[in-house]
Design an enzyme around this catalytic site. Structure first.
Site, PDB file in Angstrom:
ATOM      1  N   GLY A  13      11.146 -12.461   0.503  1.00 61.82           N
ATOM      2  CA  GLY A  13      11.573 -11.895   1.387  1.00 61.82           C
ATOM      3  C   GLY A  13      13.038 -11.770   1.370  1.00 61.82           C
ATOM      4  N   ARG A  66      -9.382  -0.421   2.636  1.00 61.75           N
ATOM      5  CA  ARG A  66      -7.857   0.022   2.938  1.00 61.75           C
ATOM      6  C   ARG A  66      -7.445   0.628   4.104  1.00 61.75           C
ATOM      7  NH1 ARG A  66      -6.221   2.680  -1.946  1.00 61.75           N
ATOM      8  NH2 ARG A  66      -4.125   2.467  -1.172  1.00 61.75           N
ATOM      9  N   MET A  91       3.606  -5.980  -1.522  1.00 61.62           N
ATOM     10  CA  MET A  91       2.744  -5.467  -2.719  1.00 61.62           C
ATOM     11  C   MET A  91       1.517  -5.057  -2.352  1.00 61.62           C
ATOM     12  SD  MET A  91       5.107  -5.801  -4.730  1.00 61.62           S
ATOM     13  CE  MET A  91       6.386  -6.648  -5.630  1.00 61.62           C
ATOM     14  N   ASN A 108      10.957   2.303   0.909  1.00 65.50           N
ATOM     15  CA  ASN A 108      10.583   1.135  -0.093  1.00 65.50           C
ATOM     16  C   ASN A 108      11.959   0.764  -0.891  1.00 65.50           C
ATOM     17  OD1 ASN A 108       9.169  -0.669  -1.508  1.00 65.50           O
ATOM     18  ND2 ASN A 108       8.718   0.876  -3.134  1.00 65.50           N
ATOM     19  N   HIS A 110      12.606  -0.554  -4.973  1.00 63.50           N
ATOM     20  CA  HIS A 110      12.115  -0.928  -6.237  1.00 63.50           C
ATOM     21  C   HIS A 110      12.892  -1.086  -7.080  1.00 63.50           C
ATOM     22  CE1 HIS A 110       8.712  -0.940  -9.047  1.00 63.50           C
ATOM     23  NE2 HIS A 110       9.679  -0.251  -9.693  1.00 63.50           N
TER      24      HIS A 110
HETATM   25  C1  GAR Z   1      11.972  -7.027  -5.024  1.00 57.78           C
HETATM   26  O1  GAR Z   1      12.773  -6.982  -6.209  1.00 57.78           O
HETATM   27  C2  GAR Z   1      11.486  -5.595  -4.771  1.00 57.78           C
HETATM   28  O2  GAR Z   1      12.488  -4.421  -5.005  1.00 57.78           O
HETATM   29  C3  GAR Z   1      10.351  -5.716  -5.387  1.00 57.78           C
HETATM   30  O3  GAR Z   1       9.545  -6.809  -4.972  1.00 57.78           O
HETATM   31  C4  GAR Z   1      10.883  -7.638  -4.980  1.00 57.78           C
HETATM   32  C5  GAR Z   1      10.556  -8.592  -3.726  1.00 57.78           C
HETATM   33  O4  GAR Z   1      11.670  -9.566  -3.543  1.00 57.78           O
HETATM   34  N1  GAR Z   1       9.430  -4.567  -4.783  1.00 57.78           N
HETATM   35  C6  GAR Z   1       8.721  -3.938  -5.872  1.00 57.78           C
HETATM   36  O5  GAR Z   1       8.482  -4.136  -6.938  1.00 57.78           O
HETATM   37  C7  GAR Z   1       7.857  -2.818  -5.196  1.00 57.78           C
HETATM   38  N2  GAR Z   1       7.001  -2.054  -6.143  1.00 57.78           N
HETATM   39  P1  GAR Z   1      11.992 -10.202  -2.177  1.00 57.78           P
HETATM   40  O6  GAR Z   1      10.514 -10.610  -1.471  1.00 57.78           O
HETATM   41  O7  GAR Z   1      12.986 -11.335  -2.330  1.00 57.78           O
HETATM   42  O8  GAR Z   1      12.639  -9.075  -1.374  1.00 57.78           O
END
Ligand code: GAR
Length: 201
Positions: A13, A66, A91, A108, A110
C-alpha cells in the site's frame, strides 16, 4: 466539492499512502472515504486503520465466482457513496461488468510504460528485456490486464548495470509522484474519459 474516493489494495500500500497524503491538502479535489483490500492481512490496511481511515477487507468466499465478488465490491463502494476508485497494487482482475460500471471513474497505476510489460513483476520484465527506458503509467481501467486509456506516464533511463532492486525503488518513487497528480486531474475533471480516450482539457 471533493470527490469521494476509494483505494483498493492487496498488499503493502505505498501508493495508497501517497494518495492519502496528497488528499490531506485542503485544496486537493478528492478525499479518501475507504481503503479496501481483497486480502485481510494486507499491511496497507493496518496503516490505513492507524490513520483513522475507514477500511474494509473484502475476501472471496469459498466457491464465489469473480462476478459475484465484484458485485459485492460494487455494492460496498456504492453504499459508501464512492465516486472514484483508485487501484493501488490491487492484484485481482476485475470483471467487465464492474469496469464498465465504473468506466471513467476507475484508475490504476502500473510500474511500466504501458502497453509494454503488463501483468506481474513489470519491473523485472523490463529489467530482463534490458530496455534502456522504462517508467510507470496511470490509466483508466478497462476489463483487460493493465489496459485502458492512458492518463499519464513518467519515464526513467536505466543506469548501466543497474540492479533490479535499484530500478524498482526508483520506479516506486516515480509512481508516488505520478499517481496523486493523476488523481488530482481526474477529480478536478481536467482529464476525462471521452469516446474511449483520456482527453485533457
Ligand atoms: C506498485 O508498483 C504498483 O504499480 C503495482 O504493484 C505495486 C504495489 O505496490 N501494480 C501492478 O503491478 C498492477 N498490475 P504498493 O502496494 O506499495 O503500492
Amino acid at each position: 466539492m471533493k470527490r469521494a474516493t476509494a483505494i483498493l489494495i492487496s498488499g503493502r500500500g505505498s501508493n495508497m499512502q501517497s494518495l492519502v497524503r496528497a488528499c490531506q491538502d485542503p485544496d486537493f479535489p478528492a478525499r479518501i472515504e475507504l481503503v479496501a483490500s481483497n486480502k485481510a492481512d494486507a499491511p496497507g490496511l493496518d496503516w490505513a486503520r492507524d490513520q483513522g481511515l475507514p477500511t474494509l477487507a473484502l475476501t472471496r468466499s469459498p466457491g464465489e465466482g469473480r462476478a459475484d465478488f465484484d458485485t459485492r465490491l460494487d455494492r460496498a463502494l456504492t453504499d459508501r457513496g464512492i465516486d472514484l476508485v483508485c487501484l493501488a497494487g490491487y492484484m485481482r482482475l476485475l470483471t467487465a461488468g464492474f469496469t464498465e460500471r465504473w468506466q471513467g471513474r476507475l484508475l490504476n497505476i502500473h510500474p511500466s510504460l504501458l502497453p509494454s510489460f503488463p501483468g506481474l513483476d513489470a519491473q523485472a520484465q523490463a529489467h530482463r528485456a534490458r530496455v534502456r527506458v522504462t517508467g510507470c503509467t496511470v490509466h483508466f481501467v478497462d476489463s483487460g490486464l493493465d489496459s485502458g486509456p492512458i492518463i499519464d506516464q513518467r519515464a526513467l533511463h536505466l543506469e548501466p548495470r543497474e540492479s533490479l532492486e535499484s530500478l524498482s525503488s526508483r520506479l516506486l518513487a516515480l509512481e508516488h509522484a505520478l499517481y496523486p497528480e493523476c488523481l488530482k486531474q481526474v477529480a478536478a475533471q481536467q482529464v476525462q474519459l471521452i469516446d474511449g480516450r483520456a482527453i485533457w482539457r
